[in-house]
Scaffold this motif. Sequence first.
Motif, PDB file in Angstrom:
ATOM      1  N   ARG A  64     -11.061 -13.357  14.917  1.00 38.77           N
ATOM      2  CA  ARG A  64     -10.726 -14.826  15.216  1.00 38.77           C
ATOM      3  C   ARG A  64     -11.828 -15.685  15.304  1.00 38.77           C
ATOM      4  O   ARG A  64     -12.968 -15.325  15.247  1.00 38.77           O
ATOM      5  CB  ARG A  64     -10.071 -14.598  16.665  1.00 38.77           C
ATOM      6  CG  ARG A  64      -8.642 -14.062  16.768  1.00 38.77           C
ATOM      7  CD  ARG A  64      -7.929 -14.436  17.948  1.00 38.77           C
ATOM      8  NE  ARG A  64      -6.633 -13.747  18.125  1.00 38.77           N
ATOM      9  CZ  ARG A  64      -5.760 -13.984  18.920  1.00 38.77           C
ATOM     10  NH1 ARG A  64      -6.040 -14.905  20.039  1.00 38.77           N
ATOM     11  NH2 ARG A  64      -4.656 -13.446  19.163  1.00 38.77           N
ATOM     12  N   PRO A  65     -11.701 -16.953  15.308  1.00 38.96           N
ATOM     13  CA  PRO A  65     -12.884 -17.897  15.096  1.00 38.96           C
ATOM     14  C   PRO A  65     -13.875 -17.781  16.334  1.00 38.96           C
ATOM     15  O   PRO A  65     -15.037 -17.940  16.211  1.00 38.96           O
ATOM     16  CB  PRO A  65     -12.083 -19.415  15.260  1.00 38.96           C
ATOM     17  CG  PRO A  65     -10.858 -19.133  14.754  1.00 38.96           C
ATOM     18  CD  PRO A  65     -10.350 -17.815  15.157  1.00 38.96           C
ATOM     19  N   ASN A  66     -13.358 -17.411  17.485  1.00 37.58           N
ATOM     20  CA  ASN A  66     -14.185 -17.131  18.838  1.00 37.58           C
ATOM     21  C   ASN A  66     -14.490 -15.913  19.248  1.00 37.58           C
ATOM     22  O   ASN A  66     -15.453 -15.922  19.980  1.00 37.58           O
ATOM     23  CB  ASN A  66     -13.602 -18.128  19.848  1.00 37.58           C
ATOM     24  CG  ASN A  66     -12.408 -17.557  20.524  1.00 37.58           C
ATOM     25  OD1 ASN A  66     -11.898 -16.614  19.733  1.00 37.58           O
ATOM     26  ND2 ASN A  66     -11.952 -18.082  21.562  1.00 37.58           N
ATOM     27  N   PHE A  69     -22.388  -7.207   9.784  1.00 34.63           N
ATOM     28  CA  PHE A  69     -22.340  -8.748   9.757  1.00 34.63           C
ATOM     29  C   PHE A  69     -23.640  -9.112   8.856  1.00 34.63           C
ATOM     30  O   PHE A  69     -24.765  -8.659   9.246  1.00 34.63           O
ATOM     31  CB  PHE A  69     -22.483  -9.317  11.219  1.00 34.63           C
ATOM     32  CG  PHE A  69     -21.351  -9.050  12.270  1.00 34.63           C
ATOM     33  CD1 PHE A  69     -20.461  -9.899  12.215  1.00 34.63           C
ATOM     34  CD2 PHE A  69     -21.433  -8.065  13.053  1.00 34.63           C
ATOM     35  CE1 PHE A  69     -19.345  -9.760  13.201  1.00 34.63           C
ATOM     36  CE2 PHE A  69     -20.312  -7.485  13.799  1.00 34.63           C
ATOM     37  CZ  PHE A  69     -19.356  -8.353  13.950  1.00 34.63           C
ATOM     38  N   GLU A  70     -23.729  -9.922   8.051  1.00 32.31           N
ATOM     39  CA  GLU A  70     -24.695 -10.087   7.336  1.00 32.31           C
ATOM     40  C   GLU A  70     -24.160 -11.749   6.515  1.00 32.31           C
ATOM     41  O   GLU A  70     -22.905 -11.962   6.306  1.00 32.31           O
ATOM     42  CB  GLU A  70     -25.073  -9.480   6.257  1.00 32.31           C
ATOM     43  CG  GLU A  70     -24.112  -9.078   4.990  1.00 32.31           C
ATOM     44  CD  GLU A  70     -24.699  -7.942   4.156  1.00 32.31           C
ATOM     45  OE1 GLU A  70     -25.383  -7.145   4.416  1.00 32.31           O
ATOM     46  OE2 GLU A  70     -24.152  -8.226   2.796  1.00 32.31           O
ATOM     47  N   ALA A  71     -25.300 -12.643   6.530  1.00 31.50           N
ATOM     48  CA  ALA A  71     -25.009 -13.847   6.073  1.00 31.50           C
ATOM     49  C   ALA A  71     -23.937 -14.493   6.721  1.00 31.50           C
ATOM     50  O   ALA A  71     -23.823 -14.510   8.036  1.00 31.50           O
ATOM     51  CB  ALA A  71     -24.935 -14.039   4.456  1.00 31.50           C
ATOM     52  N   ASP A  72     -22.814 -15.010   5.711  1.00 32.11           N
ATOM     53  CA  ASP A  72     -21.618 -15.818   6.379  1.00 32.11           C
ATOM     54  C   ASP A  72     -20.379 -14.743   6.197  1.00 32.11           C
ATOM     55  O   ASP A  72     -19.274 -15.160   6.281  1.00 32.11           O
ATOM     56  CB  ASP A  72     -21.381 -16.976   5.499  1.00 32.11           C
ATOM     57  CG  ASP A  72     -21.222 -16.897   4.468  1.00 32.11           C
ATOM     58  OD1 ASP A  72     -21.576 -15.939   3.747  1.00 32.11           O
ATOM     59  OD2 ASP A  72     -20.949 -17.926   3.644  1.00 32.11           O
ATOM     60  N   TRP A 132     -14.830  -6.777   2.636  1.00 29.77           N
ATOM     61  CA  TRP A 132     -15.878  -7.987   3.173  1.00 29.77           C
ATOM     62  C   TRP A 132     -14.588  -9.248   3.444  1.00 29.77           C
ATOM     63  O   TRP A 132     -13.770  -9.493   2.546  1.00 29.77           O
ATOM     64  CB  TRP A 132     -16.636  -8.484   2.160  1.00 29.77           C
ATOM     65  CG  TRP A 132     -17.799  -7.618   2.000  1.00 29.77           C
ATOM     66  CD1 TRP A 132     -18.195  -6.716   1.092  1.00 29.77           C
ATOM     67  CD2 TRP A 132     -18.848  -7.438   2.861  1.00 29.77           C
ATOM     68  NE1 TRP A 132     -19.037  -5.985   1.151  1.00 29.77           N
ATOM     69  CE2 TRP A 132     -19.723  -6.423   2.415  1.00 29.77           C
ATOM     70  CE3 TRP A 132     -19.323  -8.147   4.263  1.00 29.77           C
ATOM     71  CZ2 TRP A 132     -21.127  -6.113   2.962  1.00 29.77           C
ATOM     72  CZ3 TRP A 132     -20.235  -7.731   4.755  1.00 29.77           C
ATOM     73  CH2 TRP A 132     -21.420  -6.422   4.192  1.00 29.77           C
ATOM     74  N   GLN A 133     -14.621  -9.927   4.745  1.00 32.46           N
ATOM     75  CA  GLN A 133     -14.192 -10.965   4.739  1.00 32.46           C
ATOM     76  C   GLN A 133     -15.153 -12.172   5.309  1.00 32.46           C
ATOM     77  O   GLN A 133     -16.324 -11.959   5.790  1.00 32.46           O
ATOM     78  CB  GLN A 133     -12.930 -10.725   6.201  1.00 32.46           C
ATOM     79  CG  GLN A 133     -12.142  -9.621   5.749  1.00 32.46           C
ATOM     80  CD  GLN A 133     -11.096  -9.707   7.015  1.00 32.46           C
ATOM     81  OE1 GLN A 133     -10.746 -10.470   7.430  1.00 32.46           O
ATOM     82  NE2 GLN A 133     -10.837  -8.395   7.348  1.00 32.46           N
ATOM     83  N   PRO A 134     -14.663 -13.544   5.315  1.00 32.41           N
ATOM     84  CA  PRO A 134     -15.532 -14.580   5.781  1.00 32.41           C
ATOM     85  C   PRO A 134     -15.611 -14.369   7.230  1.00 32.41           C
ATOM     86  O   PRO A 134     -15.035 -13.996   7.883  1.00 32.41           O
ATOM     87  CB  PRO A 134     -14.874 -15.814   5.416  1.00 32.41           C
ATOM     88  CG  PRO A 134     -13.868 -15.509   4.392  1.00 32.41           C
ATOM     89  CD  PRO A 134     -13.572 -14.001   4.640  1.00 32.41           C
ATOM     90  N   ALA A 135     -16.764 -14.586   7.749  1.00 35.84           N
ATOM     91  CA  ALA A 135     -17.329 -14.332   9.034  1.00 35.84           C
ATOM     92  C   ALA A 135     -17.379 -15.924   9.894  1.00 35.84           C
ATOM     93  O   ALA A 135     -17.344 -16.926   9.247  1.00 35.84           O
ATOM     94  CB  ALA A 135     -18.680 -13.968   9.423  1.00 35.84           C
ATOM     95  N   PRO A 136     -16.734 -15.787  10.966  1.00 39.46           N
ATOM     96  CA  PRO A 136     -16.828 -17.113  11.791  1.00 39.46           C
ATOM     97  C   PRO A 136     -18.301 -17.548  12.320  1.00 39.46           C
ATOM     98  O   PRO A 136     -18.197 -18.986  12.857  1.00 39.46           O
ATOM     99  CB  PRO A 136     -16.044 -16.806  13.269  1.00 39.46           C
ATOM    100  CG  PRO A 136     -16.398 -15.106  13.145  1.00 39.46           C
ATOM    101  CD  PRO A 136     -16.494 -14.599  12.100  1.00 39.46           C
TER     102      PRO A 136
END
Length: 236
Positions: free
Chosen positions: A204-206, A226-229, A3-7
């Motif tokens: 990446r952010p975009n 992908f789930e939540a943030d 898991w990693q923080p999603a943009p």
Amino acid sequence: MNWQPAPAALEPGHRLYAIGDAHGCAERLRALHRAVRDDLRARPCAQATLVHLGDLIDRGPDSAGCLDAALGFDACPSLSLRGNHEDTALLALAGEGYACADWLDTGGRAALRSWGVSDLSPRATWAAGVPLRHRDYMAGMALHHRAGPYLFVHAGIRPGVPLEEQSRDDLLRIRRAFLDSEADHGCVVVHGHTPTRDRRPELRPNRINLDTGAVFEGGQLTLAVFEADRVGFVQA
């Protein structure tokens, strides 16, 4: 799951799965389908969707098997986007002369072999060797899919151009103008088409690139969750 923080963030209870370019690697695709099924059994959610990002066919040994795997997936609603390889294949199977040569040069020979068709046979007979269910499935593939803050597309988008004005060719084939852009697209674009150099997903952010070169030596087929943030990755 790594898991990693999603943009971007999805609404509670929503989950999106996306798989990059399989290119005839049917065993790897089926392995990731099993991973999705296992995840849904272990962690049920209110709403889940699986998106294949295109280029299910060509280059690898079992294009037919990849299409059957996508057609047969039933653990949650799913769809497959059109890649440039499906687009070229459909033109070739329709008898477009320029597309026939292009298809053979970019992996079509392997795809034809997976259907038991020789590329040396008359081009007018190719379509008869491809099951109608496969031709119909490829013909019905969408060019993009929007879900919450994410836009799923095979290659990418032209920066600064509204989605409804994007050219078909850019959605299927764009590279540097999109890959080099740091612009805010108004959504996070999840794409494939251009293999990452280190065979890992590019976050990446975009945009998020899930083409990790499954068909090439040292490559992997990547599933993103992908789930939540947050976003998690599984490779096969």
